[in-house]
Design a protein around this motif. Structure first.
Motif, mmCIF file in Angstrom:
data_model
loop_
_atom_site.group_PDB
_atom_site.id
_atom_site.type_symbol
_atom_site.label_atom_id
_atom_site.label_comp_id
_atom_site.label_asym_id
_atom_site.label_seq_id
_atom_site.Cartn_x
_atom_site.Cartn_y
_atom_site.Cartn_z
ATOM 1 N N ASP A 97 3.817 -6.316 -1.401
ATOM 2 C CA ASP A 97 4.841 -5.262 -1.469
ATOM 3 C C ASP A 97 4.335 -4.060 -2.259
ATOM 4 O OD1 ASP A 97 6.612 -6.752 0.008
ATOM 5 O OD2 ASP A 97 7.808 -7.419 -1.701
ATOM 6 N N GLY A 98 3.639 -4.335 -3.359
ATOM 7 C CA GLY A 98 3.117 -3.245 -4.177
ATOM 8 C C GLY A 98 2.086 -2.416 -3.434
ATOM 9 N N ILE A 99 1.198 -3.075 -2.716
ATOM 10 C CA ILE A 99 0.157 -2.376 -1.962
ATOM 11 C C ILE A 99 0.781 -1.496 -0.879
ATOM 12 C CG2 ILE A 99 -1.785 -2.709 -0.381
ATOM 13 C CD1 ILE A 99 -2.394 -5.310 -2.021
ATOM 14 N N ARG A 100 1.762 -2.019 -0.175
ATOM 15 C CA ARG A 100 2.440 -1.214 0.855
ATOM 16 C C ARG A 100 3.207 -0.057 0.228
ATOM 17 N NH1 ARG A 100 3.222 -6.389 3.330
ATOM 18 N NH2 ARG A 100 5.214 -6.625 2.245
ATOM 19 N N PHE A 101 3.835 -0.304 -0.916
ATOM 20 C CA PHE A 101 4.590 0.738 -1.610
ATOM 21 C C PHE A 101 3.702 1.918 -1.954
ATOM 22 C CE2 PHE A 101 6.127 2.519 -5.696
ATOM 23 C CZ PHE A 101 7.373 2.981 -5.292
ATOM 24 N N LEU A 102 2.430 1.662 -2.197
ATOM 25 C CA LEU A 102 1.491 2.730 -2.556
ATOM 26 C C LEU A 102 0.904 3.437 -1.348
ATOM 27 C CD1 LEU A 102 -0.339 1.046 -5.561
ATOM 28 C CD2 LEU A 102 1.442 2.795 -5.637
ATOM 29 N N GLY A 103 1.385 3.099 -0.156
ATOM 30 C CA GLY A 103 1.028 3.877 1.024
ATOM 31 C C GLY A 103 -0.028 3.283 1.922
ATOM 32 N N CYS A 104 -0.417 2.036 1.685
ATOM 33 C CA CYS A 104 -1.421 1.408 2.537
ATOM 34 C C CYS A 104 -0.789 0.915 3.843
ATOM 35 C CB CYS A 104 -2.061 0.216 1.819
ATOM 36 S SG CYS A 104 -3.149 0.673 0.463
ATOM 37 N N ASN A 105 -1.463 1.180 4.954
ATOM 38 C CA ASN A 105 -1.026 0.580 6.202
ATOM 39 C C ASN A 105 -1.531 -0.867 6.243
ATOM 40 O OD1 ASN A 105 -3.760 0.591 7.071
ATOM 41 N ND2 ASN A 105 -3.527 2.632 7.992
ATOM 42 N N GLU A 106 -1.251 -1.572 7.331
ATOM 43 C CA GLU A 106 -1.579 -2.997 7.382
ATOM 44 C C GLU A 106 -3.083 -3.251 7.263
ATOM 45 O OE1 GLU A 106 0.544 -5.568 7.201
ATOM 46 O OE2 GLU A 106 2.016 -3.971 6.885
ATOM 47 N N GLU A 107 -3.872 -2.427 7.925
ATOM 48 C CA GLU A 107 -5.329 -2.592 7.874
ATOM 49 C C GLU A 107 -5.852 -2.313 6.462
ATOM 50 O OE1 GLU A 107 -9.403 -0.801 9.961
ATOM 51 O OE2 GLU A 107 -7.418 -0.173 10.673
ATOM 52 N N GLN A 108 -5.354 -1.256 5.848
ATOM 53 C CA GLN A 108 -5.776 -0.921 4.485
ATOM 54 C C GLN A 108 -5.332 -1.993 3.495
ATOM 55 O OE1 GLN A 108 -3.784 2.822 4.387
ATOM 56 N NE2 GLN A 108 -5.559 4.008 5.107
ATOM 57 N N ALA A 109 -4.108 -2.477 3.676
ATOM 58 C CA ALA A 109 -3.591 -3.516 2.787
ATOM 59 C C ALA A 109 -4.426 -4.789 2.892
ATOM 60 C CB ALA A 109 -2.129 -3.811 3.118
ATOM 61 N N ALA A 110 -4.856 -5.133 4.101
ATOM 62 C CA ALA A 110 -5.679 -6.327 4.303
ATOM 63 C C ALA A 110 -7.029 -6.187 3.600
ATOM 64 C CB ALA A 110 -5.886 -6.576 5.791
ATOM 65 N N TRP A 111 -7.511 -4.964 3.450
ATOM 66 C CA TRP A 111 -8.772 -4.719 2.735
ATOM 67 C C TRP A 111 -8.552 -4.774 1.221
ATOM 68 C CZ3 TRP A 111 -10.622 -1.094 -0.747
ATOM 69 C CH2 TRP A 111 -12.004 -1.057 -0.937
ATOM 70 N N VAL A 112 -7.444 -4.186 0.762
ATOM 71 C CA VAL A 112 -7.180 -4.106 -0.680
ATOM 72 C C VAL A 112 -6.832 -5.471 -1.275
ATOM 73 C CG1 VAL A 112 -5.558 -3.220 -2.424
ATOM 74 C CG2 VAL A 112 -6.459 -1.683 -0.662
ATOM 75 N N LYS A 113 -5.996 -6.239 -0.588
ATOM 76 C CA LYS A 113 -5.407 -7.451 -1.188
ATOM 77 C C LYS A 113 -6.430 -8.419 -1.759
ATOM 78 C CE LYS A 113 -2.297 -11.311 -0.269
ATOM 79 N NZ LYS A 113 -1.466 -12.010 0.746
ATOM 80 N N PRO A 114 -7.452 -8.866 -1.001
ATOM 81 C CA PRO A 114 -8.378 -9.857 -1.574
ATOM 82 C C PRO A 114 -9.222 -9.292 -2.711
ATOM 83 C CG PRO A 114 -9.152 -9.126 0.577
ATOM 84 C CD PRO A 114 -7.762 -8.578 0.410
ATOM 85 N N ARG A 115 -9.541 -8.011 -2.623
ATOM 86 C CA ARG A 115 -10.350 -7.386 -3.684
ATOM 87 C C ARG A 115 -9.546 -7.244 -4.972
ATOM 88 N NH1 ARG A 115 -12.046 -6.087 1.184
ATOM 89 N NH2 ARG A 115 -14.291 -5.715 1.546
ATOM 90 N N TRP A 116 -8.273 -6.916 -4.829
ATOM 91 C CA TRP A 116 -7.413 -6.821 -6.020
ATOM 92 C C TRP A 116 -7.184 -8.205 -6.626
ATOM 93 C CZ3 TRP A 116 -1.466 -5.860 -6.230
ATOM 94 C CH2 TRP A 116 -1.093 -5.546 -7.554
ATOM 95 N N HIS A 117 -7.014 -9.190 -5.769
ATOM 96 C CA HIS A 117 -6.820 -10.568 -6.242
ATOM 97 C C HIS A 117 -8.032 -11.018 -7.056
ATOM 98 C CE1 HIS A 117 -5.457 -14.726 -6.247
ATOM 99 N NE2 HIS A 117 -6.619 -15.102 -5.755
ATOM 100 N N GLU A 118 -9.226 -10.751 -6.544
ATOM 101 C CA GLU A 118 -10.445 -11.154 -7.246
ATOM 102 C C GLU A 118 -10.576 -10.431 -8.585
ATOM 103 O OE1 GLU A 118 -15.308 -11.369 -6.546
ATOM 104 O OE2 GLU A 118 -14.010 -10.485 -5.021
#
Length: 211
Positions: A52-73
Protein backbone atom coordinates in the motif's frame (compact mmCIF):
# COMPACT_ATOMS: atom_id res chain seq x y z
CA UNK A 1 -6.87 0.70 35.99
CA UNK A 2 -4.56 -2.24 35.44
CA UNK A 3 -4.40 -3.78 31.98
CA UNK A 4 -3.78 -7.49 31.61
CA UNK A 5 -2.15 -7.07 28.20
CA UNK A 6 -0.15 -4.43 26.38
CA UNK A 7 -0.05 -4.62 22.59
CA UNK A 8 2.60 -2.68 20.70
CA UNK A 9 2.95 -1.36 17.20
CA UNK A 10 6.43 -2.10 15.82
CA UNK A 11 7.69 0.74 13.62
CA UNK A 12 7.93 4.09 15.36
CA UNK A 13 6.75 2.62 18.66
CA UNK A 14 9.06 -0.25 19.64
CA UNK A 15 11.83 0.21 17.08
CA UNK A 16 13.18 3.52 15.77
CA UNK A 17 12.99 2.44 12.14
CA UNK A 18 11.91 5.69 10.51
CA UNK A 19 15.23 6.96 9.16
CA UNK A 20 16.43 3.67 7.65
CA UNK A 21 13.02 2.69 6.28
CA UNK A 22 12.23 6.05 4.73
CA UNK A 23 15.71 6.54 3.28
CA UNK A 24 15.64 3.16 1.56
CA UNK A 25 12.07 3.56 0.31
CA UNK A 26 12.67 7.05 -1.03
CA UNK A 27 15.76 5.97 -2.96
CA UNK A 28 14.03 2.95 -4.48
CA UNK A 29 10.86 4.80 -5.46
CA UNK A 30 12.99 7.55 -7.03
CA UNK A 31 14.87 4.91 -9.05
CA UNK A 32 11.67 3.24 -10.16
CA UNK A 33 9.63 6.32 -11.05
CA UNK A 34 12.21 9.05 -11.68
CA UNK A 35 10.43 11.23 -9.12
CA UNK A 36 11.65 11.70 -5.54
CA UNK A 37 8.69 11.41 -3.13
CA UNK A 38 8.24 14.40 -0.76
CA UNK A 39 9.00 13.76 2.90
CA UNK A 40 5.45 14.50 4.10
CA UNK A 41 4.12 11.86 1.72
CA UNK A 42 6.78 9.38 2.79
CA UNK A 43 5.81 9.82 6.44
CA UNK A 44 2.20 8.96 5.61
CA UNK A 45 3.31 5.49 4.52
CA UNK A 46 4.36 4.70 8.10
CA UNK A 47 1.68 2.32 9.38
CA UNK A 48 0.62 1.19 5.89
CA UNK A 49 1.42 -2.25 4.56
CA UNK A 50 4.46 -2.28 2.28
CA UNK A 51 2.48 -2.74 -0.97
CA UNK A 52 0.00 0.00 0.00
CA UNK A 53 2.82 2.39 0.85
CA UNK A 54 4.64 1.77 -2.42
CA UNK A 55 1.47 2.37 -4.45
CA UNK A 56 0.67 5.47 -2.39
CA UNK A 57 4.00 6.93 -3.50
CA UNK A 58 3.01 6.65 -7.15
CA UNK A 59 4.44 3.33 -8.30
CA UNK A 60 2.51 1.41 -10.92
CA UNK A 61 2.29 -2.38 -10.67
CA UNK A 62 5.51 -3.01 -12.59
CA UNK A 63 7.43 -0.42 -10.56
CA UNK A 64 5.99 -1.73 -7.31
CA UNK A 65 7.08 -5.27 -8.20
CA UNK A 66 10.64 -3.95 -8.63
CA UNK A 67 10.65 -1.87 -5.43
CA UNK A 68 9.04 -4.36 -3.02
CA UNK A 69 11.74 -7.08 -2.79
CA UNK A 70 14.57 -4.54 -2.71
CA UNK A 71 12.91 -2.57 0.08
CA UNK A 72 12.23 -5.79 1.98
CA UNK A 73 15.90 -6.78 1.77
CA UNK A 74 17.09 -3.32 2.84
CA UNK A 75 14.65 -3.34 5.75
CA UNK A 76 15.80 -6.73 7.02
CA UNK A 77 19.44 -5.70 6.84
CA UNK A 78 18.72 -2.47 8.72
CA UNK A 79 16.81 -4.27 11.49
CA UNK A 80 19.96 -6.11 12.53
CA UNK A 81 21.15 -2.83 14.05
CA UNK A 82 18.02 -0.65 14.34
CA UNK A 83 17.65 0.54 17.95
CA UNK A 84 14.74 -0.05 20.28
CA UNK A 85 13.53 3.29 21.61
CA UNK A 86 15.36 4.24 24.79
CA UNK A 87 13.78 2.83 27.94
CA UNK A 88 11.49 0.33 26.24
CA UNK A 89 13.57 -2.79 26.79
CA UNK A 90 13.53 -2.27 30.54
CA UNK A 91 9.79 -1.53 30.53
CA UNK A 92 9.10 -4.71 28.55
CA UNK A 93 11.10 -6.74 31.06
CA UNK A 94 9.24 -5.19 34.02
CA UNK A 95 5.81 -5.75 32.45
CA UNK A 96 6.65 -9.37 31.68
CA UNK A 97 8.02 -9.96 35.19
CA UNK A 98 4.77 -8.62 36.66
CA UNK A 99 2.56 -10.90 34.61
CA UNK A 100 1.37 -8.37 32.01
CA UNK A 101 1.08 -10.19 28.70
CA UNK A 102 2.61 -8.64 25.60
CA UNK A 103 1.79 -8.74 21.91
CA UNK A 104 2.76 -6.97 18.69
CA UNK A 105 0.32 -5.81 16.01
CA UNK A 106 1.99 -4.42 12.91
CA UNK A 107 1.33 -3.77 9.23
CA UNK A 108 4.80 -5.00 8.25
CA UNK A 109 5.77 -8.59 7.44
CA UNK A 110 6.61 -10.96 10.25
CA UNK A 111 10.18 -11.62 9.06
CA UNK A 112 11.20 -8.04 9.85
CA UNK A 113 9.62 -8.20 13.30
CA UNK A 114 11.38 -11.50 14.01
CA UNK A 115 14.69 -10.03 12.88
CA UNK A 116 14.33 -7.01 15.14
CA UNK A 117 13.22 -8.95 18.21
CA UNK A 118 15.89 -11.61 17.77
CA UNK A 119 18.66 -9.04 17.31
CA UNK A 120 17.71 -7.44 20.64
CA UNK A 121 16.93 -10.61 22.60
CA UNK A 122 13.25 -9.70 23.02
CA UNK A 123 11.45 -12.59 21.32
CA UNK A 124 10.59 -14.51 24.50
CA UNK A 125 8.70 -11.57 26.03
CA UNK A 126 5.90 -11.55 23.45
CA UNK A 127 2.98 -13.98 23.36
CA UNK A 128 2.13 -13.41 19.71
CA UNK A 129 2.77 -11.25 16.65
CA UNK A 130 -0.04 -10.25 14.30
CA UNK A 131 1.51 -9.08 11.04
CA UNK A 132 0.48 -8.12 7.53
CA UNK A 133 -0.32 -11.69 6.47
CA UNK A 134 -2.65 -12.48 9.36
CA UNK A 135 -5.72 -10.42 8.41
CA UNK A 136 -7.35 -9.31 5.18
CA UNK A 137 -8.02 -5.81 6.51
CA UNK A 138 -5.28 -3.77 8.14
CA UNK A 139 -5.11 -0.76 10.48
CA UNK A 140 -7.01 1.54 10.83
CA UNK A 141 -9.47 -1.39 10.69
CA UNK A 142 -9.71 -3.14 14.07
CA UNK A 143 -9.28 -6.67 12.68
CA UNK A 144 -5.54 -7.04 13.47
CA UNK A 145 -6.09 -5.97 17.08
CA UNK A 146 -9.12 -8.22 17.44
CA UNK A 147 -7.09 -11.14 16.05
CA UNK A 148 -4.31 -10.49 18.58
CA UNK A 149 -6.77 -10.34 21.49
CA UNK A 150 -8.42 -13.54 20.28
CA UNK A 151 -5.08 -15.38 20.23
CA UNK A 152 -4.27 -14.14 23.73
CA UNK A 153 -7.79 -14.79 25.07
CA UNK A 154 -8.00 -11.21 26.37
CA UNK A 155 -11.03 -8.90 26.24
CA UNK A 156 -10.67 -5.43 24.67
CA UNK A 157 -11.39 -3.78 28.02
CA UNK A 158 -8.39 -5.55 29.57
CA UNK A 159 -5.84 -4.44 26.97
CA UNK A 160 -4.17 -1.28 25.69
CA UNK A 161 -2.55 -0.70 22.30
CA UNK A 162 0.54 1.50 22.12
CA UNK A 163 1.21 3.14 18.74
CA UNK A 164 2.40 6.27 17.00
CA UNK A 165 0.10 6.84 14.01
CA UNK A 166 -3.49 7.89 13.30
CA UNK A 167 -4.21 4.35 12.11
CA UNK A 168 -3.05 2.92 15.42
CA UNK A 169 -5.31 5.19 17.44
CA UNK A 170 -8.29 4.64 15.12
CA UNK A 171 -7.85 0.85 15.20
CA UNK A 172 -7.74 0.89 19.01
CA UNK A 173 -10.98 2.85 19.25
CA UNK A 174 -12.70 0.62 16.68
CA UNK A 175 -11.62 -2.48 18.60
CA UNK A 176 -12.98 -1.09 21.89
CA UNK A 177 -9.51 -0.81 23.42
CA UNK A 178 -7.65 1.91 25.27
CA UNK A 179 -4.92 3.57 23.22
CA UNK A 180 -1.54 4.96 24.20
CA UNK A 181 0.12 7.46 21.88
CA UNK A 182 3.90 6.99 21.89
CA UNK A 183 5.11 10.58 21.89
CA UNK A 184 8.68 9.35 21.44
CA UNK A 185 7.81 8.12 17.94
CA UNK A 186 4.84 10.10 16.63
CA UNK A 187 4.85 13.13 14.34
CA UNK A 188 1.30 13.98 15.45
CA UNK A 189 1.28 14.48 19.23
CA UNK A 190 -2.27 15.85 19.24
CA UNK A 191 -3.94 12.70 17.90
CA UNK A 192 -7.06 11.61 19.83
CA UNK A 193 -6.11 8.84 22.25
CA UNK A 194 -6.76 7.51 25.75
CA UNK A 195 -3.27 8.26 27.08
CA UNK A 196 -0.35 10.38 25.87
CA UNK A 197 2.87 8.66 26.80
CA UNK A 198 5.87 10.96 27.12
CA UNK A 199 8.21 8.14 28.15
CA UNK A 200 7.99 4.34 28.01
CA UNK A 201 7.86 4.25 31.83
CA UNK A 202 4.42 5.86 31.60
CA UNK A 203 3.19 2.44 30.47
CA UNK A 204 4.07 1.06 33.91
CA UNK A 205 2.03 3.81 35.58
CA UNK A 206 -1.16 3.17 33.59
CA UNK A 207 -0.80 -0.59 34.11
CA UNK A 208 -0.27 -0.02 37.84
CA UNK A 209 2.90 -2.08 37.76
CA UNK A 210 5.59 -1.73 40.43
CA UNK A 211 9.14 -1.33 39.17
Amino acid sequence: MRYQAVLFDFDGTLFDTEHDEMTALSALVTQATGVEPPKDKLLKTFGMTGPDGIRFLGCNEEQAAWVKPRWHEASLNALKTTPVFEGLTEVIEILHRNGVRLGIVTSRGVSGVDMGLTSRGLTAYFDTIVSQKDTVLHKPHPDPLIECLKRMDITPQDAIYIGDSPGDMQASEAAGMASGLALWGTHQPDLPCTYRLAHPRDILTICEVEE
